[in-house]
Design a protein around this motif. Sequence first.
Motif, PDB file in Angstrom:
ATOM      1  N   LEU A   1       9.513  12.559  -1.125  1.00 31.52           N
ATOM      2  CA  LEU A   1       8.567  12.717  -1.592  1.00 31.52           C
ATOM      3  C   LEU A   1       8.170  11.339  -2.648  1.00 31.52           C
ATOM      4  O   LEU A   1       6.774  11.089  -2.683  1.00 31.52           O
ATOM      5  N   VAL A   2       8.963  10.935  -3.529  1.00 31.68           N
ATOM      6  CA  VAL A   2       8.750   9.820  -4.102  1.00 31.68           C
ATOM      7  C   VAL A   2       8.269   8.476  -3.638  1.00 31.68           C
ATOM      8  O   VAL A   2       7.442   7.822  -4.173  1.00 31.68           O
ATOM      9  N   ILE A   3       8.905   8.245  -2.629  1.00 33.81           N
ATOM     10  CA  ILE A   3       8.570   7.116  -1.522  1.00 33.81           C
ATOM     11  C   ILE A   3       7.310   7.378  -0.580  1.00 33.81           C
ATOM     12  O   ILE A   3       6.454   6.667  -0.406  1.00 33.81           O
ATOM     13  N   GLY A   4       7.664   8.191   0.002  1.00 32.75           N
ATOM     14  CA  GLY A   4       6.948   8.789   1.130  1.00 32.75           C
ATOM     15  C   GLY A   4       5.328   8.859   0.983  1.00 32.75           C
ATOM     16  O   GLY A   4       4.317   8.400   1.789  1.00 32.75           O
ATOM     17  N   LEU A   5       5.275   9.930   0.022  1.00 36.84           N
ATOM     18  CA  LEU A   5       3.660  10.209  -0.275  1.00 36.84           C
ATOM     19  C   LEU A   5       2.838   9.100  -0.925  1.00 36.84           C
ATOM     20  O   LEU A   5       1.861   8.896  -0.406  1.00 36.84           O
ATOM     21  N   PRO A   6       3.525   8.399  -2.109  1.00 39.01           N
ATOM     22  CA  PRO A   6       2.762   7.083  -2.297  1.00 39.01           C
ATOM     23  C   PRO A   6       2.283   6.397  -1.135  1.00 39.01           C
ATOM     24  O   PRO A   6       1.270   5.554  -1.038  1.00 39.01           O
ATOM     25  N   MET A   7       3.648   5.967  -0.381  1.00 39.70           N
ATOM     26  CA  MET A   7       3.235   5.184   0.747  1.00 39.70           C
ATOM     27  C   MET A   7       2.136   5.524   1.599  1.00 39.70           C
ATOM     28  O   MET A   7       1.405   4.609   2.380  1.00 39.70           O
ATOM     29  N   LEU A   8       1.895   6.594   1.840  1.00 43.18           N
ATOM     30  CA  LEU A   8       0.769   7.237   2.561  1.00 43.18           C
ATOM     31  C   LEU A   8      -0.384   6.672   2.243  1.00 43.18           C
ATOM     32  O   LEU A   8      -1.389   6.443   3.182  1.00 43.18           O
ATOM     33  N   LEU A   9      -0.625   6.646   0.960  1.00 38.43           N
ATOM     34  CA  LEU A   9      -1.971   6.124   0.467  1.00 38.43           C
ATOM     35  C   LEU A   9      -2.262   4.659   1.009  1.00 38.43           C
ATOM     36  O   LEU A   9      -3.449   4.290   0.943  1.00 38.43           O
ATOM     37  N   LEU A  10      -1.159   4.047   1.345  1.00 37.95           N
ATOM     38  CA  LEU A  10      -1.468   2.536   1.629  1.00 37.95           C
ATOM     39  C   LEU A  10      -2.506   2.694   3.114  1.00 37.95           C
ATOM     40  O   LEU A  10      -2.968   1.752   3.385  1.00 37.95           O
ATOM     41  N   ASN A  11      -2.235   3.851   3.716  1.00 37.57           N
ATOM     42  CA  ASN A  11      -3.351   3.897   5.146  1.00 37.57           C
ATOM     43  C   ASN A  11      -4.564   3.517   4.880  1.00 37.57           C
ATOM     44  O   ASN A  11      -5.407   3.045   5.679  1.00 37.57           O
ATOM     45  N   PHE A  12      -5.118   3.606   3.607  1.00 38.91           N
ATOM     46  CA  PHE A  12      -6.473   3.459   3.195  1.00 38.91           C
ATOM     47  C   PHE A  12      -6.843   1.836   3.113  1.00 38.91           C
ATOM     48  O   PHE A  12      -7.966   1.535   2.550  1.00 38.91           O
TER      49      PHE A  12
END
Length: 285
Positions: A178-189
């Motif tokens: 959660l701590v690494i994966g969720l913020p990393m998904l924001l990089l898709n934008f």
Amino acid sequence: MVKQKKIKSILSIFEAPIGLFAGATYHFRALMIFVKNPKLIGYIVVPILINIVVGILLYISLLLPGIDLINTIFNNLSLRFDALIAQLPKWLNFLSYIDNVLYKLVQVILLPILLLIIGFLLVQFGAILGSPFYGQLSEQLEKIITGTLPEAPPSLLGSLRDIWRAILFELKKIGLLLVIGLPMLLLNFLPGGSLIVTIGGIVLTTSIVCLDFFDGFLERRKLKFREKLTVVRRSLPASATFGLICQALITIPIVNFLGIPLCVAAGTLFCCDRVLPNLLPDHQA
């Protein structure tokens, strides 16, 4: 002293590529140990049955609906694309053939991701349900390889602590995702963010997989979660190729039923070979 440093630096040049290749060999070595020690097969019969039951439930509940969802999303996009093509000049009608290309591309990209997610969940559920058998398998393998095991006198309090540590381990893995994966998904934008997310996702899942399959060995030494992560990091690049092979084995349907016990055995071999010599004295057998 200077000469020793030079020798060490020369050896380190060759250590990385050798480790990169060696990390991918432990699964085959584990298979050979099962062939030479048939009695070990008794420790994986029940886990394989557990994997089959859990795997069937996961594939029914996730794979079939996942494929339907992919088809639904693509069909909606296809209708919009066809409507757009209809408004263009006739000489651009050849663009309608792009539909088929896009559909194959979507299948090639999303289906393996879906299978990887199911395999990843299978490891988590299968490892928890089959943990008593995997723990015994790991112990027997370590005893065959090293001839010794860490001393841990059996007690009710010790068993309760082990259960609590196992629960905390699973919660910390979820927290790491959660701590690494969720913020990393924001990089898709962001421009080029998809590539970063893909690479980061591979690194993250590989690390989690290594934690799963090294845990039998590491937990006997009562290492903390951060220390286990440090083991994975310090074992690079061998741990990277080890984890990638594990991900391939857990992704392929049916193969993963047998692949998970094989990865548990391979993880113990890896740790006996590459982790045990570098552990602190307090954590050694």
